[in-house]
Design a protein around this motif. Structure first.
Motif, PDB file in Angstrom:
ATOM      1  N   ASP A 259      -6.314   8.315 -13.050  1.00 23.07           N
ATOM      2  CA  ASP A 259      -5.257   7.440 -12.553  1.00 23.07           C
ATOM      3  C   ASP A 259      -4.527   6.776 -13.708  1.00 23.07           C
ATOM      4  OD1 ASP A 259      -5.905   8.068  -9.985  1.00 23.07           O
ATOM      5  OD2 ASP A 259      -6.951   6.187  -9.550  1.00 23.07           O
ATOM      6  N   ARG A 260      -3.201   6.772 -13.616  1.00 25.67           N
ATOM      7  CA  ARG A 260      -2.396   6.122 -14.635  1.00 25.67           C
ATOM      8  C   ARG A 260      -1.569   5.004 -14.012  1.00 25.67           C
ATOM      9  NH1 ARG A 260      -2.589  11.542 -16.782  1.00 25.67           N
ATOM     10  NH2 ARG A 260      -3.580  11.481 -18.849  1.00 25.67           N
ATOM     11  N   GLU A 261      -0.511   4.590 -14.686  1.00 26.48           N
ATOM     12  CA  GLU A 261       0.195   3.379 -14.254  1.00 26.48           C
ATOM     13  C   GLU A 261       0.882   3.530 -12.904  1.00 26.48           C
ATOM     14  OE1 GLU A 261       1.318   0.729 -18.071  1.00 26.48           O
ATOM     15  OE2 GLU A 261       2.447   2.606 -17.935  1.00 26.48           O
ATOM     16  N   ASP A 262       1.199   4.741 -12.483  1.00 28.77           N
ATOM     17  CA  ASP A 262       1.843   4.899 -11.175  1.00 28.77           C
ATOM     18  C   ASP A 262       0.930   4.479 -10.030  1.00 28.77           C
ATOM     19  OD1 ASP A 262       0.105   7.048 -11.543  1.00 28.77           O
ATOM     20  OD2 ASP A 262       1.419   8.497 -10.558  1.00 28.77           O
ATOM     21  N   ARG A 263      -0.385   4.462 -10.265  1.00 22.65           N
ATOM     22  CA  ARG A 263      -1.324   4.100  -9.201  1.00 22.65           C
ATOM     23  C   ARG A 263      -1.922   2.705  -9.363  1.00 22.65           C
ATOM     24  NH1 ARG A 263      -4.559   9.888  -8.570  1.00 22.65           N
ATOM     25  NH2 ARG A 263      -2.766  11.076  -7.757  1.00 22.65           N
ATOM     26  N   GLU A 264      -1.424   1.925 -10.299  1.00 18.78           N
ATOM     27  CA  GLU A 264      -1.905   0.549 -10.393  1.00 18.78           C
ATOM     28  C   GLU A 264      -1.481  -0.209  -9.129  1.00 18.78           C
ATOM     29  OE1 GLU A 264      -0.897  -1.422 -13.986  1.00 18.78           O
ATOM     30  OE2 GLU A 264      -1.978   0.017 -15.250  1.00 18.78           O
ATOM     31  N   PRO A 265      -2.385  -0.992  -8.546  1.00 21.45           N
ATOM     32  CA  PRO A 265      -2.067  -1.660  -7.279  1.00 21.45           C
ATOM     33  C   PRO A 265      -0.789  -2.488  -7.313  1.00 21.45           C
ATOM     34  CG  PRO A 265      -4.411  -1.846  -7.762  1.00 21.45           C
ATOM     35  CD  PRO A 265      -3.776  -1.241  -8.974  1.00 21.45           C
ATOM     36  N   ASP A 266      -0.528  -3.152  -8.432  1.00 16.01           N
ATOM     37  CA  ASP A 266       0.679  -3.970  -8.531  1.00 16.01           C
ATOM     38  C   ASP A 266       1.933  -3.108  -8.414  1.00 16.01           C
ATOM     39  OD1 ASP A 266      -0.904  -6.403  -9.420  1.00 16.01           O
ATOM     40  OD2 ASP A 266      -1.371  -4.988 -11.025  1.00 16.01           O
ATOM     41  N   HIS A 267       1.919  -1.955  -9.088  1.00 14.85           N
ATOM     42  CA  HIS A 267       3.086  -1.071  -9.037  1.00 14.85           C
ATOM     43  C   HIS A 267       3.257  -0.450  -7.649  1.00 14.85           C
ATOM     44  CE1 HIS A 267       2.444  -0.555 -13.649  1.00 14.85           C
ATOM     45  NE2 HIS A 267       3.110  -1.641 -13.362  1.00 14.85           N
ATOM     46  N   LEU A 268       2.156  -0.077  -7.031  1.00 15.30           N
ATOM     47  CA  LEU A 268       2.233   0.487  -5.683  1.00 15.30           C
ATOM     48  C   LEU A 268       2.858  -0.503  -4.714  1.00 15.30           C
ATOM     49  CD1 LEU A 268      -1.280   2.213  -5.443  1.00 15.30           C
ATOM     50  CD2 LEU A 268       0.936   3.353  -5.708  1.00 15.30           C
ATOM     51  N   LEU A 269       2.523  -1.781  -4.872  1.00 20.19           N
ATOM     52  CA  LEU A 269       3.059  -2.799  -3.972  1.00 20.19           C
ATOM     53  C   LEU A 269       4.560  -2.964  -4.148  1.00 20.19           C
ATOM     54  CD1 LEU A 269       2.731  -5.115  -1.935  1.00 20.19           C
ATOM     55  CD2 LEU A 269       2.249  -6.622  -3.880  1.00 20.19           C
ATOM     56  N   VAL A 270       5.010  -3.190  -5.380  1.00 18.14           N
ATOM     57  CA  VAL A 270       6.422  -3.540  -5.570  1.00 18.14           C
ATOM     58  C   VAL A 270       7.342  -2.320  -5.466  1.00 18.14           C
ATOM     59  CG1 VAL A 270       5.785  -5.506  -7.013  1.00 18.14           C
ATOM     60  CG2 VAL A 270       6.353  -3.328  -8.105  1.00 18.14           C
ATOM     61  N   LEU A 271       6.801  -1.131  -5.723  1.00 18.46           N
ATOM     62  CA  LEU A 271       7.621   0.075  -5.656  1.00 18.46           C
ATOM     63  C   LEU A 271       7.552   0.749  -4.291  1.00 18.46           C
ATOM     64  CD1 LEU A 271       6.818   1.583  -9.160  1.00 18.46           C
ATOM     65  CD2 LEU A 271       8.903   0.393  -8.464  1.00 18.46           C
ATOM     66  N   GLY A 272       6.706   0.239  -3.420  1.00 17.03           N
ATOM     67  CA  GLY A 272       6.602   0.805  -2.082  1.00 17.03           C
ATOM     68  C   GLY A 272       5.814   2.093  -2.024  1.00 17.03           C
ATOM     69  N   GLY A 273       4.966   2.337  -3.003  1.00 16.36           N
ATOM     70  CA  GLY A 273       4.156   3.549  -3.027  1.00 16.36           C
ATOM     71  C   GLY A 273       4.148   4.168  -4.408  1.00 16.36           C
ATOM     72  N   GLU A 274       3.613   5.363  -4.485  1.00 16.13           N
ATOM     73  CA  GLU A 274       3.456   6.059  -5.762  1.00 16.13           C
ATOM     74  C   GLU A 274       4.731   6.835  -6.093  1.00 16.13           C
ATOM     75  OE1 GLU A 274       0.579   9.633  -7.417  1.00 16.13           O
ATOM     76  OE2 GLU A 274      -0.297   8.107  -6.081  1.00 16.13           O
ATOM     77  N   LEU A 275       5.440   6.371  -7.110  1.00 20.00           N
ATOM     78  CA  LEU A 275       6.677   7.018  -7.512  1.00 20.00           C
ATOM     79  C   LEU A 275       6.435   7.980  -8.671  1.00 20.00           C
ATOM     80  CD1 LEU A 275       9.435   4.238  -7.516  1.00 20.00           C
ATOM     81  CD2 LEU A 275       8.578   5.614  -5.619  1.00 20.00           C
ATOM     82  N   THR A 276       7.164   9.088  -8.670  1.00 22.32           N
ATOM     83  CA  THR A 276       7.167   9.951  -9.845  1.00 22.32           C
ATOM     84  C   THR A 276       7.970   9.253 -10.941  1.00 22.32           C
ATOM     85  OG1 THR A 276       9.211  11.096  -9.240  1.00 22.32           O
ATOM     86  CG2 THR A 276       7.131  11.977  -8.338  1.00 22.32           C
ATOM     87  N   PHE A 277       7.840   9.752 -12.164  1.00 23.88           N
ATOM     88  CA  PHE A 277       8.605   9.134 -13.241  1.00 23.88           C
ATOM     89  C   PHE A 277      10.104   9.371 -13.040  1.00 23.88           C
ATOM     90  CE2 PHE A 277      10.311   8.841 -17.600  1.00 23.88           C
ATOM     91  CZ  PHE A 277       9.993   7.508 -17.825  1.00 23.88           C
ATOM     92  N   ALA A 278      10.455  10.518 -12.495  1.00 26.45           N
ATOM     93  CA  ALA A 278      11.869  10.784 -12.207  1.00 26.45           C
ATOM     94  C   ALA A 278      12.419   9.748 -11.233  1.00 26.45           C
ATOM     95  CB  ALA A 278      12.038  12.192 -11.651  1.00 26.45           C
ATOM     96  N   GLU A 279      11.626   9.358 -10.246  1.00 25.76           N
ATOM     97  CA  GLU A 279      12.058   8.338  -9.287  1.00 25.76           C
ATOM     98  C   GLU A 279      12.176   6.972  -9.966  1.00 25.76           C
ATOM     99  OE1 GLU A 279      10.328   9.952  -5.032  1.00 25.76           O
ATOM    100  OE2 GLU A 279       8.903   9.128  -6.486  1.00 25.76           O
ATOM    101  N   LEU A 280      11.283   6.692 -10.909  1.00 30.70           N
ATOM    102  CA  LEU A 280      11.353   5.425 -11.634  1.00 30.70           C
ATOM    103  C   LEU A 280      12.619   5.356 -12.489  1.00 30.70           C
ATOM    104  CD1 LEU A 280       9.675   2.827 -12.074  1.00 30.70           C
ATOM    105  CD2 LEU A 280       8.657   3.934 -14.072  1.00 30.70           C
ATOM    106  N   LEU A 281      13.032   6.499 -13.018  1.00 31.67           N
ATOM    107  CA  LEU A 281      14.239   6.550 -13.836  1.00 31.67           C
ATOM    108  C   LEU A 281      15.524   6.440 -13.006  1.00 31.67           C
ATOM    109  CD1 LEU A 281      13.552   9.304 -16.529  1.00 31.67           C
ATOM    110  CD2 LEU A 281      13.469   6.823 -16.794  1.00 31.67           C
ATOM    111  N   ALA A 282      15.409   6.514 -11.694  1.00 31.85           N
ATOM    112  CA  ALA A 282      16.606   6.502 -10.846  1.00 31.85           C
ATOM    113  C   ALA A 282      17.286   5.140 -10.811  1.00 31.85           C
ATOM    114  CB  ALA A 282      16.235   6.932  -9.425  1.00 31.85           C
ATOM    115  N   PHE A 283      16.582   4.077 -11.229  1.00 37.95           N
ATOM    116  CA  PHE A 283      17.186   2.745 -11.213  1.00 37.95           C
ATOM    117  C   PHE A 283      18.158   2.612 -12.385  1.00 37.95           C
ATOM    118  CE2 PHE A 283      12.965   2.311  -9.271  1.00 37.95           C
ATOM    119  CZ  PHE A 283      13.307   1.765  -8.046  1.00 37.95           C
ATOM    120  N   THR A 284      19.419   2.342 -12.093  1.00 37.58           N
ATOM    121  CA  THR A 284      20.442   2.267 -13.137  1.00 37.58           C
ATOM    122  C   THR A 284      20.633   0.825 -13.608  1.00 37.58           C
ATOM    123  OG1 THR A 284      22.162   2.084 -11.437  1.00 37.58           O
ATOM    124  CG2 THR A 284      21.663   4.288 -12.278  1.00 37.58           C
ATOM    125  N   PRO A 285      21.043   0.655 -14.866  1.00 35.25           N
ATOM    126  CA  PRO A 285      21.193  -0.700 -15.421  1.00 35.25           C
ATOM    127  C   PRO A 285      22.209  -1.537 -14.648  1.00 35.25           C
ATOM    128  CG  PRO A 285      21.201   0.937 -17.170  1.00 35.25           C
ATOM    129  CD  PRO A 285      21.288   1.692 -15.877  1.00 35.25           C
TER     130      PRO A 285
END
Length: 356
Positions: free
Chosen positions: A293-319
């Motif tokens: 398990d890596r950072e995508d499965r940390e409980p804090d990240h799962l809560l605020v991101l609404g689940g387990e996101l791929t890195f591509a999904e994490l990159l989808a947030f634009t500045p």
């Protein structure tokens, strides 16, 4: 009946999901006060999302098992082996002989019985001795604490206590592998010490187990950051510039859960600095594998991101519009990339990490 309930449950599992709602519809109000606590800033640097949840929202989502086992363990897990190794390192640094430290560990009752305890000790002994030897060669004197009270802006102060200071050297020794969290925590404390006491040429060294792939168990990793300037004025100006950048990120991170994560952000920024594939490096630190398990499965990240996101999904947030200008890496087109560079670029410019 039972089968009807099971059928409905199965249908719910495979049914299309409704659109997920964001954790927060918009950032919370700014509550930045006149004092920034050093300990809070360090905790934010190590785990930004967790710090937001705990410091701002006063919630914790981690599940820690604090029950004390009465029976002797038959086999130790990774965390328990780490605890044994850390206590042995601490004992050696306190001046005790290794055999005495081992005897004390056996007396604690935390090791498996009989010959099984010898297997654990044999496993950690080379690493413990290597870490202690490196510490003795690089650190001298008894560690103490230094008070921090730095004016970082108009009417705003950074206050707290920096532990592990030996003369003008801030040292940390751990049985853990030296990770980005150790390095960033040391950087924050170095900046705080230098901004508070610019007349002293502080530097920092962090010693721990060798990074993965760095060789046999006896090797160690040493992360070092030297003095931040030749004069007191240079040191203070350098420390304050980097501190203000980090505290700006901290203030933003106390209003919302930012799309950053310490290990993944460090991998991204380091790869970008050397001209490598930053996204690929960060993906390896973010995405879990079938057996790790890596950072995508940390409980804090799962809560605020609404689940387990791929890195591509994490990159989808634009500045956002206010995440631009001086101090922001404008070549980065994602929020993740800009924050990774904003947090790590100053540190990477003056840090040396070696395996020995």
């Amino acid at each position: 009946g039972f089968f009807g309930g099971a059928l409905e449950g199965a249908r719910a599992i495979v049914a299309p999901r409704p659109g997920s709602q964001p954790f927060l519809r918009e950032p919370l109000a700014d509550t930045a006060g006149p004092v920034v606590e050093l300990d809070g800033l360090v905790k934010f640097a190590e785990r930004p999302v967790r710090a937001f949840l705990r410091q701002r929202l006063q919630i914790s989502v981690a599940d820690y098992d604090e029950d004390v086992a009465d029976a002797l363990p038959v086999e130790l897990g990774g965390l328990e082996v780490w605890a044994v190794g850390q206590r042995l390192v601490d004992g050696l640094l306190g001046g005790a002989e290794l055999d005495a430290c081992v005897a004390a560990e056996i007396a604690r009752g935390t090791l498996p019985p009989g010959a099984l305890s010898a297997q654990v000790i044999d496993r950690v002994r080379p690493t413990v001795q290597g870490i202690a030897a490196a510490a003795f060669s690089l650190l001298s004197g008894e560690p103490g604490s230094v008070e921090v009270n730095a004016l970082i802006g108009e009417g705003r102060f950074l206050r707290g206590t920096a532990p592990g200071v030996r003369g003008d050297l801030l040292g940390a020794v751990t049985y853990s592998r030296v990770s980005p969290r150790h390095r960033l925590a040391a950087w924050v404390r170095l900046l705080a010490l230098t901004a508070s006491h610019p007349e002293r040429p502080f530097e920092v060294v962090t010693i721990g187990r060798a990074r993965i792939g760095a060789g046999d168990g006896a090797r160690v990793t040493v992360a070092r950051i030297g003095v931040l300037g030749a004069s007191a004025d240079e040191r203070r100006a350098s420390a304050l510039a980097s501190l203000r950048t980090l505290i700006d990120v901290y203030d933003r991170g106390m209003r919302e859960a930012l799309p950053i994560a310490c290990l993944s952000s460090a991998a991204y920024a380091a790869a970008a600095r050397r001209g490598a594939n930053a996204a690929a490096a960060a993906r390896g630190a973010w995405e879990s594998t079938w057996n790790f398990d890596r950072e995508d499965r940390e409980p804090d990240h799962l809560l605020v991101l609404g689940g387990e996101l791929t890195f591509a999904e994490l990159l989808a947030f634009t500045p956002r519009p206010d995440e631009a200008g001086d101090g922001w890496a404008m070549a980065e087109t994602t929020r993740f990339g800009r924050y990774a560079r904003r947090v790590w670029d100053d540190l990477l410019a003056c840090e040396e990490v070696v395996d020995r």
